[in-house]
Each structure stands twice: as C-alpha cells, then as structure tokens.
Enzyme design. Structure first.
Site, PDB file in Angstrom:
ATOM      1  N   ASN A  81       0.868  -1.172   0.000  1.00 43.77           N
ATOM      2  CA  ASN A  81       0.000   0.000   0.000  1.00 43.77           C
ATOM      3  C   ASN A  81       0.911   1.230   0.000  1.00 43.77           C
ATOM      4  O   ASN A  81       1.683   1.415   0.945  1.00 43.77           O
ATOM      5  CB  ASN A  81      -0.854  -0.033   1.277  1.00 43.77           C
ATOM      6  CG  ASN A  81      -1.770   1.159   1.382  1.00 43.77           C
ATOM      7  OD1 ASN A  81      -1.728   2.070   0.550  1.00 43.77           O
ATOM      8  ND2 ASN A  81      -2.593   1.174   2.415  1.00 43.77           N
ATOM      9  N   CYS A 103     -21.280  -1.671  -4.531  1.00 45.83           N
ATOM     10  CA  CYS A 103     -20.494  -2.387  -5.523  1.00 45.83           C
ATOM     11  C   CYS A 103     -20.478  -1.563  -6.807  1.00 45.83           C
ATOM     12  O   CYS A 103     -21.504  -1.372  -7.454  1.00 45.83           O
ATOM     13  CB  CYS A 103     -21.129  -3.755  -5.758  1.00 45.83           C
ATOM     14  SG  CYS A 103     -20.233  -4.720  -6.953  1.00 45.83           S
TER      15      CYS A 103
HETATM   16  P1  ATP Z   1     -13.141  -3.474  -7.391  1.00 45.14           P
HETATM   17  O1  ATP Z   1     -12.807  -2.724  -6.123  1.00 45.14           O
HETATM   18  O2  ATP Z   1     -14.069  -2.719  -8.295  1.00 45.14           O
HETATM   19  O3  ATP Z   1     -13.491  -4.898  -7.200  1.00 45.14           O
HETATM   20  P2  ATP Z   1     -10.298  -3.332  -7.995  1.00 45.14           P
HETATM   21  O4  ATP Z   1     -10.004  -3.119  -6.536  1.00 45.14           O
HETATM   22  O5  ATP Z   1      -9.553  -4.404  -8.725  1.00 45.14           O
HETATM   23  O6  ATP Z   1     -11.814  -3.565  -8.257  1.00 45.14           O
HETATM   24  P3  ATP Z   1      -9.584  -1.477 -10.114  1.00 45.14           P
HETATM   25  O7  ATP Z   1     -10.147  -0.127 -10.402  1.00 45.14           O
HETATM   26  O8  ATP Z   1      -9.782  -2.544 -11.133  1.00 45.14           O
HETATM   27  O9  ATP Z   1     -10.121  -1.918  -8.695  1.00 45.14           O
HETATM   28  O10 ATP Z   1      -8.028  -1.329  -9.859  1.00 45.14           O
HETATM   29  C1  ATP Z   1      -7.438  -0.427  -8.985  1.00 45.14           C
HETATM   30  C2  ATP Z   1      -6.224  -1.100  -8.389  1.00 45.14           C
HETATM   31  O11 ATP Z   1      -5.499  -0.144  -7.599  1.00 45.14           O
HETATM   32  C3  ATP Z   1      -6.564  -2.274  -7.467  1.00 45.14           C
HETATM   33  O12 ATP Z   1      -5.920  -3.441  -7.923  1.00 45.14           O
HETATM   34  C4  ATP Z   1      -6.079  -1.819  -6.105  1.00 45.14           C
HETATM   35  O13 ATP Z   1      -5.573  -2.886  -5.332  1.00 45.14           O
HETATM   36  C5  ATP Z   1      -4.986  -0.813  -6.457  1.00 45.14           C
HETATM   37  N1  ATP Z   1      -4.764   0.172  -5.377  1.00 45.14           N
HETATM   38  C6  ATP Z   1      -5.653   1.045  -4.876  1.00 45.14           C
HETATM   39  N2  ATP Z   1      -5.123   1.768  -3.865  1.00 45.14           N
HETATM   40  C7  ATP Z   1      -3.839   1.363  -3.726  1.00 45.14           C
HETATM   41  C8  ATP Z   1      -2.766   1.715  -2.839  1.00 45.14           C
HETATM   42  N3  ATP Z   1      -2.938   2.644  -1.893  1.00 45.14           N
HETATM   43  N4  ATP Z   1      -1.575   1.068  -2.972  1.00 45.14           N
HETATM   44  C9  ATP Z   1      -1.416   0.098  -3.909  1.00 45.14           C
HETATM   45  N5  ATP Z   1      -2.393  -0.275  -4.777  1.00 45.14           N
HETATM   46  C10 ATP Z   1      -3.599   0.328  -4.694  1.00 45.14           C
END
Ligand code: ATP
Ligand code: ZN
Length: 286
Positions: free
Chosen positions: A108, A207
């Site tokens: 993160n 969602c």
């Molecule tokens: P959903 O929440 O809709 O099921 P998702 O979490 O895979 O889908 P996406 O929009 O497809 O969301 O991708 C965004 C990506 O950014 C995700 O894989 C998430 O884990 C990543 N992400 C978000 N915040 C952070 C962070 N603070 N550090 C690292 N990765 C992050």
C-alpha cells in the site's frame, strides 16, 4: 499471394513506425522505465500494452490479490486466483516479453514507511538507477491519488492519472505536470472542498459497476499517450475524457489553481511563471 518474406520478430512491426516516419527513434522504447500504481482493470492492461511495445522496465505497485470477481476485466486468468496482483502480472508479462524488466511491490503506497520507499523508487528506479521516466496512477480511490500527487509534486515528477466512473459509463486520463497543469489537489472533489469526509467518495458496501470495454478503452488511451509522450510523436492531451453513452471525447487543458492547498504545487506554479523557458508542456498545434 504475396511473395514478401515474413519477419516473425514482433519488433519488426513496431520498427515499421520508424520507416513510415511516425516515430523517429522507436528503439528508444527499450531505455524507458514506467512506474504503475494499481494493476487492476486499467493498470494491468497498460502494463500488458507497454510490455508488448517493448518498454525497458515496469515498476508495479498494488496491495491486492487476484479474485474471481476480477474476471469481468481484462488480463488476469482464473488460474491467478489468490496470487498477489503484481506477482500474477509479472508471470504473464514475462511470458509475453522476457526482454522487459519487471519490478514488483505488493504494498500500500499510503503507509508512512511505504511512502518513503515509493519516493525512492521514483527517484532511483530506472534501468540506469536514476529517476523513472513516468508515473501512472491506475488506482480506484482518492487517498491513493492524493499520495501519488504529493510524491509527484514534492519530486517535481510528471505523471498521468486515469479513472473510470462508478457506473462504468465514462472515464478519463489526465496529464499532471507539477506547477504547469492542475495537480490533483488543485481541483478536489466537491465533498473534500467542503470539508466533508473523503471516505464518502468511495462508498463502502456499494459495488461499483465495471466493464472490460470501458476499462480497456481508457487503458488504450493511457498507453497510447505514454507512447506519444516517451517517443515524442503526435500531441499529448492534458485531459481526455470518454463518455460511453454519447461517444463523446472531451479534451481540454486544466490550469493550476493559484490557491491550491498543496504548498509545493504553489511554489512550482510561481517558479514556472518566473521561468517560462523551462516549461515542459508543449503548446498544442493549431
Ligand atoms: P473493485 O474494487 O471494483 O473490485 P479493484 O479493486 O480491482 O476492483 P480497479 O479499479 O480494477 O479496482 O483497480 C485499482 C487497483 O489499484 C486495485 O488493484 C487496487 O488494489 C490498487 N490500489 C488502490 N489503492 C492502492 C494503494 N494505496 N496502494 C497500492 N495499490 C492500490
Ligand atoms: Zn495543485
């Protein structure tokens, strides 16, 4: 039937861009390093496109694991279920093109410890141990975007931001040049500007919709823009939107806010006002 000898090397088709005068030095692509935060619906597809284009190195950040619920998007396979997204991505990307160096961080970026390391990877992560060539934001929440914004303002690092709306019917990509174009804090979402709770922006338990089509289109826009920026061909739009209902593609500049809450953004605005000759933003051709 064509008697032309087929060249099976995938690079030959890319090198044709040079022969046809589109790109001056396509082979430069192998020297570039791009750092991608978030390898979900947009970021994973951008990583794949840049890998197929022969990028030198990718640094991937994501804290999440692959779930079967991700299969309505591109890139990941059911066999990846349970793997860290960055690890699953690395396996597929190396299979597609083993010449690309892939560095992964299953982290993160928003924690204090990881934030410092993240800044160091921007500064030292390139193939030659120097600054990366670009940072891409492919995350889905406000806190992560603000963290990337803070790093990039503090390091005066050019980056691109991307996103798809909650109903999956629109998306955008945005170029951010600290001090020259609006940063992410220059125009905060309304709820934050009004001292509201920023967590309201991403509503727990709601969602969000998602479509591989919209995410794929935005990933295509972003990848194309990265190629144009790195290899210096065509125009790089400061902001490019997409509305799926009306097939509308708005495109406009985003000037920085002189009252931005980010101190570094204001400092850099002043600097580039005083030193216009050092500006990196290219004027659009009329
Ligand atoms: P959903 O929440 O809709 O099921 P998702 O979490 O895979 O889908 P996406 O929009 O497809 O969301 O991708 C965004 C990506 O950014 C995700 O894989 C998430 O884990 C990543 N992400 C978000 N915040 C952070 C962070 N603070 N550090 C690292 N990765 C992050
Ligand atoms: Zn700002």
């Amino acid at each position: 039937m064509s008697t032309e000898v087929r060249d099976d090397n995938p690079y030959s088709r890319l090198m044709a861009l040079k022969r046809m005068g589109v790109v001056q030095n396509y082979e430069n692509i192998r020297k570039f390093t791009v750092l991608i935060v978030g390898v979900g619906g947009i970021g994973s597809v951008v990583a794949e496109m840049l890998t197929r284009c022969g990028i030198g190195k990718l640094i991937l950040y994501d804290y999440d694991r692959v779930e079967l619920a991700n299969m309505n998007r591109m890139f990941y396979l059911p066999t990846h279920e349970g793997l860290a997204k960055v690890e699953a991505a690395k396996i597929s990307l190396i299979n597609i093109n083993p010449d690309v160096e892939i560095e992964t961080h299953n982290e993160n970026i928003c924690t204090i410890e990881n934030y410092e390391k993240f800044n160091q990877r921007i500064l030292n992560g390139s193939l030659t141990g120097g600054r990366v060539d670009l940072v891409l934001s492919c995350v889905d929440n406000y806190a992560a975007r603000m963290t990337i914004n803070k790093s990039c303002n503090n390091l005066n690092q050019l980056w691109f931001e991307s996103g798809v709306s909650e109903n999956a019917m629109s998306g955008h990509i945005q170029q951010l040049i600290p001090g020259e174009l609006a940063c992410f804090a220059c125009a905060p979402p309304l709820v934050v500007a009004n001292d509201g709770d920023e967590n309201e922006i991403k509503r727990d338990g709601v969602c969000a919709a998602s479509l591989p089509t919209t995410m794929g289109i935005i990933a295509g826009f972003l990848s194309q823009t990265v190629l144009k920026f790195l290899l210096q061909f065509g125009e790089v739009s400061p902001f490019l939107g997409y509305n799926a209902f009306s097939d509308f593609f708005p495109k406009y500049p985003l000037t920085p806010n002189p009252d931005c809450t980010d101190k570094k953004c204001k400092e850099l605005q002043q600097y580039y006002n005083d030193h216009p000759e050092e500006r990196r933003l290219k004027e659009e051709k009329k």
